[in-house]
Design a protein around this motif. Sequence first.
Motif, PDB file in Angstrom:
ATOM      1  N   UNK A  38      98.140  17.815-126.796  1.00  0.00           N
ATOM      2  CA  UNK A  38      98.965  18.578-127.627  1.00  0.00           C
ATOM      3  C   UNK A  38      98.800  18.415-129.048  1.00  0.00           C
ATOM      4  N   UNK A  39      97.282  17.926-129.280  1.00  0.00           N
ATOM      5  CA  UNK A  39      97.067  17.764-130.803  1.00  0.00           C
ATOM      6  C   UNK A  39      96.189  18.837-131.463  1.00  0.00           C
ATOM      7  N   UNK A  40      95.929  18.759-132.609  1.00  0.00           N
ATOM      8  CA  UNK A  40      94.924  19.734-133.259  1.00  0.00           C
ATOM      9  C   UNK A  40      93.494  19.475-132.857  1.00  0.00           C
ATOM     10  N   UNK A  41      93.343  18.067-132.292  1.00  0.00           N
ATOM     11  CA  UNK A  41      91.766  17.817-132.112  1.00  0.00           C
ATOM     12  C   UNK A  41      91.495  17.629-130.396  1.00  0.00           C
ATOM     13  N   UNK A  42      92.593  18.320-129.949  1.00  0.00           N
ATOM     14  CA  UNK A  42      92.036  18.329-128.294  1.00  0.00           C
ATOM     15  C   UNK A  42      90.868  19.230-127.839  1.00  0.00           C
ATOM     16  N   UNK A  43      91.031  20.263-128.686  1.00  0.00           N
ATOM     17  CA  UNK A  43      89.852  21.162-128.230  1.00  0.00           C
ATOM     18  C   UNK A  43      88.492  20.612-128.692  1.00  0.00           C
ATOM     19  N   UNK A  61      99.440  11.316-120.691  1.00  0.00           N
ATOM     20  CA  UNK A  61     100.670  11.833-120.869  1.00  0.00           C
ATOM     21  C   UNK A  61     101.383  11.611-122.243  1.00  0.00           C
ATOM     22  N   UNK A  62     102.026  12.460-123.095  1.00  0.00           N
ATOM     23  CA  UNK A  62     102.522  12.282-124.582  1.00  0.00           C
ATOM     24  C   UNK A  62     103.684  12.804-124.569  1.00  0.00           C
ATOM     25  N   UNK A  63     104.656  11.813-124.932  1.00  0.00           N
ATOM     26  CA  UNK A  63     105.909  12.191-125.206  1.00  0.00           C
ATOM     27  C   UNK A  63     106.383  11.501-126.755  1.00  0.00           C
ATOM     28  N   UNK A 126     101.539   5.260-125.596  1.00  0.00           N
ATOM     29  CA  UNK A 126     102.578   4.225-125.655  1.00  0.00           C
ATOM     30  C   UNK A 126     103.360   3.711-124.209  1.00  0.00           C
ATOM     31  N   UNK A 127     102.471   3.846-123.356  1.00  0.00           N
ATOM     32  CA  UNK A 127     103.192   3.528-121.988  1.00  0.00           C
ATOM     33  C   UNK A 127     104.304   4.367-121.667  1.00  0.00           C
ATOM     34  N   UNK A 128     104.451   5.271-122.025  1.00  0.00           N
ATOM     35  CA  UNK A 128     105.806   5.817-121.898  1.00  0.00           C
ATOM     36  C   UNK A 128     106.037   6.127-120.477  1.00  0.00           C
TER      37      UNK A 128
END
Length: 249
Positions: A38-43, A61-63, A126-128
């Motif tokens: 989900x970031x600007x630098x994934x691609x 996984x990112x929340x 962050x170990x969510x």
Amino acid sequence: MLDLIINADDLGLTPGCNQGIIKALTAGIVTETTLMVNTSYTQDAVEKLKQHGVKRVGLHLNLTFGQPIIPAAQVPSLVDAQGRFRRKAAEAVTFMKTADIKRELNAQVEKFLATGLGLTHLDSHHHIHTYPEVLEIAIELAKQLGTPLRQGNAVVQQAISKAGVATTDAIALEFYEQGANMNNLKQIIQSHPQGTLEIMCHPAEPDQLLYDISSYNRWREQELAVMTSVEIREFINNNNVRLVGFDAL
């Protein structure tokens, strides 16, 4: 013999993270990395992986960083007034609704699969996923995808294993900050003579963006130096350690 997974978190966070992780994967002892989608630098990360012949990675996984993939209005319990994820996991989970978590994490899985990369495992920023509010959903995703899931402690490991999902025998989170040094890494490895161990790491070539967005910045350069050193490679070779990825599980 110890089967050792060395897993680099935060691929996709900044260009410097991407550069450092690729270097640690291709010229160091890092065996796995885990992609934020989900970031600007994934691609940029995906392109670099493919350029270097890396075909399979994990999904981070990112929340708790940046914005959701799903429009914020459709996952309102996950975001603040600005439509961004809350940064502190312990605070963020108190707001989260199960339906919103499922919606967003499913979207992240779909985006990952659309890259054409193979999926080695799931873990989280962050170990969510180790919080009870998210763990059951992460376990269900891992079951659906047929992939291992990172543990975090004995309680989480037990829940994952009970569900029939693969995970490591142990995880080391201490190669971090002041602990991100050669002696500590050797001690961590020596304290696990057998089974499967994951060591979490965050190598990078810190750029200004990393300093702007993350409090964990300068240590990442030190991690990269250790992970790409001749000394640690020789230590691995001389200590009955086999470097593996999550596919070994």
